[in-house]
Design a protein around this motif. Structure first.
Motif, PDB file in Angstrom:
ATOM      1  N   TYR A  62       0.826  -1.199   0.000  1.00 49.48           N
ATOM      2  CA  TYR A  62       0.000   0.000   0.000  1.00 49.48           C
ATOM      3  C   TYR A  62       0.864   1.255   0.000  1.00 49.48           C
ATOM      4  N   THR A  63       0.424   2.262  -0.724  1.00 43.50           N
ATOM      5  CA  THR A  63       1.018   3.587  -0.624  1.00 43.50           C
ATOM      6  C   THR A  63       0.282   4.320   0.499  1.00 43.50           C
ATOM      7  N   ILE A  64       0.779   5.474   0.887  1.00 44.58           N
ATOM      8  CA  ILE A  64       0.088   6.285   1.883  1.00 44.58           C
ATOM      9  C   ILE A  64      -1.310   6.653   1.369  1.00 44.58           C
ATOM     10  N   ALA A  65      -1.418   6.979   0.097  1.00 46.88           N
ATOM     11  CA  ALA A  65      -2.731   7.312  -0.477  1.00 46.88           C
ATOM     12  C   ALA A  65      -3.675   6.114  -0.398  1.00 46.88           C
ATOM     13  N   ASP A  66      -3.149   4.900  -0.633  1.00 44.83           N
ATOM     14  CA  ASP A  66      -3.972   3.693  -0.519  1.00 44.83           C
ATOM     15  C   ASP A  66      -4.497   3.539   0.907  1.00 44.83           C
TER      16      ASP A  66
END
Length: 165
Positions: free
Chosen positions: A80-84
């Motif tokens: 996961y990215t931070i946005a995810d």
């Protein structure tokens, strides 16, 4: 890295999992290599194996990679990215993303407290302070009076590390 710009973690450390992984990425040469039969041999050639796996994942979307790993019974997970994380329904339902008042008004999303314990779940009660926001309070607690603090702010007297204004 996957071909769609997302990332995946593939966990093929166990001996039988490694063989299934190599079959899934069509690398029987690596699956059958006696030097790679055990984890110590694979650890010694980690860069080579990472490159082989990465070359395979780079040609596929994340969803395709995860489907292939599930079919081969190889543990794998999307990274996961931070946005995810900020938009994931599961993270939000668990309270892992909290909204707190922002300095300029409105709210800001911040990480919640993890782990969330049943008796003492923890919470974010306020925003982080601005640089120097509590300097006067701390300096007063250290015994400085308003005149000494004003002198510090004017650059006269005691040297303090960092900015206190």
């Amino acid at each position: 890295p996957c071909g769609d710009g997302r990332f995946v973690l593939v966990a093929g450390n166990g001996d039988s999992i490694f063989r299934r992984l190599m079959a899934a990425i069509d690398r029987p040469d690596l699956a059958d290599d006696p030097a790679l039969a055990r984890n110590d041999g694979r650890a010694a050639r980690a860069a080579e194996l990472d490159a082989a796996i990465g070359a395979w994942t780079a040609q596929r979307t994340l969803d395709d990679v995860l489907a292939a790993m599930a079919a081969a019974d190889v543990p794998a997970s999307r990274l996961y990215t931070i946005a995810d994380l900020a938009t994931d329904a599961h993270y939000q339902a668990r309270g892992n993303i909290e909204r707190i008042p922002a300095l300029a008004g409105g709210t800001i999303a911040v990480p919640g407290i993890v782990p969330r314990l049943s008796a003492t779940p923890g919470a974010v009660h306020r925003r982080a302070p601005r640089l120097g926001e509590h300097s006067d309070t701390v300096l007063h607690e250290l015994g400085h009076d308003d005149v000494a603090i004003a002198a510090l702010r004017a650059g006269i007297g005691l040297e303090l590390p960092g900015e206190i204004a």
